[in-house]
Motif scaffolding. Structure first.
Motif, PDB file in Angstrom:
ATOM      1  N   UNK A   1       0.778  -1.236   0.000  1.00  0.00           N
ATOM      2  CA  UNK A   1       0.000   0.000   0.000  1.00  0.00           C
ATOM      3  C   UNK A   1       0.807   1.282   0.000  1.00  0.00           C
ATOM      4  N   UNK A   2       2.142   1.181   0.123  1.00  0.00           N
ATOM      5  CA  UNK A   2       2.991   2.373   0.124  1.00  0.00           C
ATOM      6  C   UNK A   2       3.324   2.796  -1.310  1.00  0.00           C
ATOM      7  N   UNK A   3       3.635   4.091  -1.535  1.00  0.00           N
ATOM      8  CA  UNK A   3       3.960   4.557  -2.892  1.00  0.00           C
ATOM      9  C   UNK A   3       5.175   3.840  -3.476  1.00  0.00           C
ATOM     10  N   UNK A   4       5.150   3.610  -4.777  1.00  0.00           N
ATOM     11  CA  UNK A   4       6.255   2.947  -5.478  1.00  0.00           C
ATOM     12  C   UNK A   4       7.200   3.996  -6.041  1.00  0.00           C
ATOM     13  N   UNK A   5       8.279   4.268  -5.317  1.00  0.00           N
ATOM     14  CA  UNK A   5       9.291   5.195  -5.789  1.00  0.00           C
ATOM     15  C   UNK A   5      10.322   4.443  -6.628  1.00  0.00           C
ATOM     16  N   UNK A   6      10.871   5.125  -7.623  1.00  0.00           N
ATOM     17  CA  UNK A   6      11.975   4.596  -8.421  1.00  0.00           C
ATOM     18  C   UNK A   6      11.577   3.283  -9.104  1.00  0.00           C
ATOM     19  N   UNK A   7      12.353   2.198  -8.911  1.00  0.00           N
ATOM     20  CA  UNK A   7      12.071   0.946  -9.605  1.00  0.00           C
ATOM     21  C   UNK A   7      10.922   0.190  -8.943  1.00  0.00           C
ATOM     22  N   UNK A   8      10.076  -0.392  -9.788  1.00  0.00           N
ATOM     23  CA  UNK A   8       8.935  -1.169  -9.304  1.00  0.00           C
ATOM     24  C   UNK A   8       8.630  -2.262 -10.314  1.00  0.00           C
ATOM     25  N   UNK A   9       7.717  -3.151  -9.950  1.00  0.00           N
ATOM     26  CA  UNK A   9       7.274  -4.217 -10.843  1.00  0.00           C
ATOM     27  C   UNK A   9       5.838  -3.928 -11.255  1.00  0.00           C
ATOM     28  N   UNK A  10       5.596  -3.935 -12.563  1.00  0.00           N
ATOM     29  CA  UNK A  10       4.290  -3.541 -13.074  1.00  0.00           C
ATOM     30  C   UNK A  10       3.785  -4.568 -14.078  1.00  0.00           C
TER      31      UNK A  10
ATOM     32  N   UNK B   1       0.770  -2.936  -9.638  1.00  0.00           N
ATOM     33  CA  UNK B   1       2.165  -2.547  -9.457  1.00  0.00           C
ATOM     34  C   UNK B   1       2.568  -2.816  -8.011  1.00  0.00           C
ATOM     35  N   UNK B   2       3.809  -3.264  -7.813  1.00  0.00           N
ATOM     36  CA  UNK B   2       4.323  -3.515  -6.467  1.00  0.00           C
ATOM     37  C   UNK B   2       5.782  -3.077  -6.389  1.00  0.00           C
ATOM     38  N   UNK B   3       6.245  -2.862  -5.163  1.00  0.00           N
ATOM     39  CA  UNK B   3       7.660  -2.574  -4.949  1.00  0.00           C
ATOM     40  C   UNK B   3       8.511  -3.746  -5.422  1.00  0.00           C
ATOM     41  N   UNK B   4       9.720  -3.441  -5.820  1.00  0.00           N
ATOM     42  CA  UNK B   4      10.637  -4.485  -6.261  1.00  0.00           C
ATOM     43  C   UNK B   4      10.923  -5.486  -5.147  1.00  0.00           C
ATOM     44  N   UNK B   5      10.891  -5.026  -3.894  1.00  0.00           N
ATOM     45  CA  UNK B   5      11.232  -5.896  -2.767  1.00  0.00           C
ATOM     46  C   UNK B   5      10.047  -6.708  -2.254  1.00  0.00           C
ATOM     47  N   UNK B   6       8.842  -6.333  -2.599  1.00  0.00           N
ATOM     48  CA  UNK B   6       7.668  -6.971  -1.995  1.00  0.00           C
ATOM     49  C   UNK B   6       7.456  -8.440  -2.366  1.00  0.00           C
ATOM     50  N   UNK B   7       7.824  -8.908  -3.563  1.00  0.00           N
ATOM     51  CA  UNK B   7       7.575 -10.326  -3.870  1.00  0.00           C
ATOM     52  C   UNK B   7       8.506 -11.283  -3.149  1.00  0.00           C
ATOM     53  N   UNK B   8       9.574 -10.812  -2.527  1.00  0.00           N
ATOM     54  CA  UNK B   8      10.578 -11.732  -1.989  1.00  0.00           C
ATOM     55  C   UNK B   8      10.134 -12.349  -0.679  1.00  0.00           C
TER      56      UNK B   8
END
Length: 305
Positions: free
Chosen positions: A282-291, A298-305
């Motif tokens: 739920x936080x904003x996706x700054x810089x690199x993200x996965x879409x 869209x999600x943060x790059x770190x969230x799927x790990x």
């Protein structure tokens, strides 16, 4: 001194289609790419591109694909398919891999570039750290003397200021040491705070102490530590603020995630002016993200790990 490592004589170049008069392979097939790759030394025409092998900027002779956005440094192309290295505790050989999401066992960066993978423990080492750990002299752009790896030495890094680090690249002639991360820093990098490329700078000669601030986070910075700088705009920034946590991902990379996160493959994108909320935290996706290009996800790059 470290013993020389042995590399299995298995080239990652599967076929040479053309040679030049100097004996260089000018058009090749490589195990990591489906199209032919062509040799070039026109570095200035591609100074905004990075190598898909190590994800460092194109700064020397390279191969490129005429059909898609794919580049490899010549030295990365010539790496063997299998390596036997002295610094890995398993006896198994390391195998060159690509297009896999991994965290480097040496520097800790997440990446989807090339790596050498141990078939026994499954751990991966990025190309930047493989090169840094290769026995012998290494050229460092921030120092006039060559540096050598001392795997058991414990000390401080002159670039980032961290202390009590085990395993450093050191100069034999003076008190100069670098850790793996700082040795492999890109010479130039991009950041949304400046329209120009930022150059890695090794010492701030500005005598005005009030200028020692990072123009990205606006916090103080140590003028004796390495930083990124734009001479045109006089922008200066911490290395960590420019590089970030996910600097070794290339926009456009396709990442497969667990089906419980999203059913479609996701693409690495760089958000600069618009920051949508992450579909997981739920936080904003700054810089690199996965879409997902097929739906509004869209999600943060770190969230799927």
């Amino acid at each position: 001194e470290n013993e020389d490592e042995e590399s299995a004589d298995v080239s990652a170049i599967t076929k040479v289609l053309e040679w030049n008069d100097a004996g260089e392979a000018t058009v090749i097939e490589h195990i990591t790419h489906i199209h032919h790759l062509t040799l070039s030394d026109r570095v200035g025409e591609y100074d905004n591109k990075c190598c898909d092998g190590c994800l460092l900027p194109i700064s020397d002779s390279f191969y490129y694909c005429t059909q898609c956005d794919f580049f490899l440094h010549k030295v990365c192309v010539e790496l063997p398919k299998v390596k036997q290295v002295w610094h890995h505790r398993c006896q198994s050989s390391l195998v060159l891999t690509s297009n896999e999401l991994f965290r480097c066992v040496a520097c800790g960066y997440w990446s989807k570039a090339f790596a050498y993978k141990c078939e026994e423990c499954k751990k991966r080492t990025c190309l930047r750290c493989i090169i840094a750990r290769t026995p012998g002299a290494h050229t460092c752009v921030g120092h006039k003397h060559p540096v050598f790896l001392y795997n058991e030495y414990r000390g401080g890094c002159v670039a980032c200021g961290k202390n009590n680090i085990k395993g450093l690249l050191r100069c034999k002639d003076c008190d100069f040491s670098l850790d793996y991360k700082c040795f492999s820093l890109p010479i130039t990098s991009q950041h949304k705070s400046d329209e120009h490329l930022l150059s890695l700078t090794y010492h701030d000669d500005n005598s005005y102490s009030e200028s020692y601030f990072c123009d990205i986070c606006e916090e103080r910075r140590d003028p004796n530590l390495w930083f990124y700088h734009c001479a045109t705009c006089d922008t200066s920034a911490h290395v960590k603020c420019v590089i970030g946590r996910h600097s070794f991902f290339k926009p456009g990379n396709i990442i497969e995630v667990r089906k419980d996160i999203h059913e479609h493959p996701l693409i690495v994108v760089k958000k600069i002016y618009y920051y949508p909320n992450c579909g997981k935290c739920g936080e904003p996706c700054f810089d690199l993200a996965l879409e997902c290009t097929g739906c509004n996800f869209i999600i943060h790059l770190a969230c799927p790990r």
